[in-house]
Scaffold this motif. Structure first.
Motif, PDB file in Angstrom:
ATOM      1  N   ASN A 136      59.223 -27.416 -17.205  1.00  0.00           N
ATOM      2  CA  ASN A 136      58.483 -26.147 -17.410  1.00  0.00           C
ATOM      3  C   ASN A 136      58.310 -25.585 -18.659  1.00  0.00           C
ATOM      4  O   ASN A 136      57.507 -24.598 -18.775  1.00  0.00           O
ATOM      5  N   PHE A 137      58.766 -26.280 -19.694  1.00  0.00           N
ATOM      6  CA  PHE A 137      58.761 -25.545 -20.962  1.00  0.00           C
ATOM      7  C   PHE A 137      58.139 -26.414 -22.282  1.00  0.00           C
ATOM      8  O   PHE A 137      58.392 -26.368 -23.133  1.00  0.00           O
ATOM      9  N   GLU A 138      57.204 -27.431 -21.624  1.00  0.00           N
ATOM     10  CA  GLU A 138      56.314 -28.340 -22.440  1.00  0.00           C
ATOM     11  C   GLU A 138      55.605 -27.398 -23.459  1.00  0.00           C
ATOM     12  O   GLU A 138      55.628 -27.942 -24.577  1.00  0.00           O
ATOM     13  N   ASP A 139      55.159 -26.254 -23.142  1.00  0.00           N
ATOM     14  CA  ASP A 139      54.438 -25.575 -23.903  1.00  0.00           C
ATOM     15  C   ASP A 139      55.332 -25.116 -25.254  1.00  0.00           C
ATOM     16  O   ASP A 139      54.772 -24.664 -26.711  1.00  0.00           O
ATOM     17  N   GLN A 140      56.690 -25.231 -25.303  1.00  0.00           N
ATOM     18  CA  GLN A 140      57.548 -24.891 -26.523  1.00  0.00           C
ATOM     19  C   GLN A 140      58.054 -25.987 -27.136  1.00  0.00           C
ATOM     20  O   GLN A 140      58.753 -26.014 -27.897  1.00  0.00           O
ATOM     21  N   THR A 181      57.291 -29.961 -29.166  1.00  0.00           N
ATOM     22  CA  THR A 181      56.397 -30.752 -29.938  1.00  0.00           C
ATOM     23  C   THR A 181      55.897 -32.026 -29.250  1.00  0.00           C
ATOM     24  O   THR A 181      56.373 -32.227 -28.307  1.00  0.00           O
ATOM     25  N   TRP A 182      54.747 -32.617 -29.580  1.00  0.00           N
ATOM     26  CA  TRP A 182      54.272 -33.803 -28.985  1.00  0.00           C
ATOM     27  C   TRP A 182      55.533 -35.023 -29.039  1.00  0.00           C
ATOM     28  O   TRP A 182      55.409 -35.496 -27.954  1.00  0.00           O
ATOM     29  N   VAL A 239      57.765 -34.067 -26.150  1.00  0.00           N
ATOM     30  CA  VAL A 239      57.311 -34.333 -24.808  1.00  0.00           C
ATOM     31  C   VAL A 239      57.390 -35.755 -24.771  1.00  0.00           C
ATOM     32  O   VAL A 239      57.652 -36.300 -23.699  1.00  0.00           O
ATOM     33  N   LYS A 275      52.900 -30.355 -14.000  1.00  0.00           N
ATOM     34  CA  LYS A 275      51.622 -30.029 -13.797  1.00  0.00           C
ATOM     35  C   LYS A 275      50.516 -30.919 -13.843  1.00  0.00           C
ATOM     36  O   LYS A 275      50.614 -31.783 -14.758  1.00  0.00           O
ATOM     37  N   CYS A 326      49.267 -31.704 -17.666  1.00  0.00           N
ATOM     38  CA  CYS A 326      50.411 -31.735 -18.815  1.00  0.00           C
ATOM     39  C   CYS A 326      50.646 -32.914 -19.541  1.00  0.00           C
ATOM     40  O   CYS A 326      50.461 -33.900 -18.987  1.00  0.00           O
ATOM     41  N   ASP A 327      51.187 -32.982 -20.415  1.00  0.00           N
ATOM     42  CA  ASP A 327      51.308 -34.182 -21.463  1.00  0.00           C
ATOM     43  C   ASP A 327      52.557 -34.908 -20.717  1.00  0.00           C
ATOM     44  O   ASP A 327      52.340 -36.184 -20.894  1.00  0.00           O
ATOM     45  N   SER A 351      57.579 -24.414 -10.681  1.00  0.00           N
ATOM     46  CA  SER A 351      58.637 -24.319 -11.456  1.00  0.00           C
ATOM     47  C   SER A 351      59.843 -24.657 -10.739  1.00  0.00           C
ATOM     48  O   SER A 351      59.882 -24.556  -9.419  1.00  0.00           O
TER      49      SER A 351
END
Length: 121
Positions: free
Chosen positions: A32-36, A38-39, A42, A71, A74-75, A101
């Protein structure tokens, strides 16, 4: 689906019964912390999730693995969707993918949570 599939299914059921998979502990990866991330992080996470799936699938005593926070769109999910059989066949191998989550899926049901940020004092 031929004889190879039937043989693999039989072996899977035997390993699950031997390992008493439904009574075993469970592992959860919280994504759930993908937004924090880097590519590159991920991408690495997706690869590690694939390794965990493959190892659990081949394990003589598999356990239930849950991955939360994956989700739609998401990447991490985009990377995993490139794999044949994701997510449907993965669920049949005790590898469960959840869009919600960790808290949404498990609430306060789990007593031991270890994160990569935990430190030994």
């Amino acid at each position: 689906e031929g004889k190879g599939w039937e043989r693999r299914e039989k072996l899977w059921r035997e390993r699950c019964n031997k390992g008493n998979i439904d009574e075993s502990f469970r592992v959860c990866f919280d994504c759930n912390f993908e937004d924090q991330m880097t590519w590159k992080e991920v991408n690495s996470l997706s690869l590690q999730l694939r390794y965990a799936y493959a190892m659990n699938r081949k394990s003589p005593m598999p356990l239930h693995v849950h991955v939360t926070g994956v989700k739609s769109g998401c990447d991490t999910r985009k990377h995993l969707e490139k794999i044949d059989g994701f997510p449907d066949r993965w669920a049949g191998r005790a590898y469960h993918i959840h869009a919600g989550s960790f808290e949404d899926v498990f609430g306060s049901a789990l007593s031991n949570v270890v994160t990569s940020k935990d430190e030994d004092d």
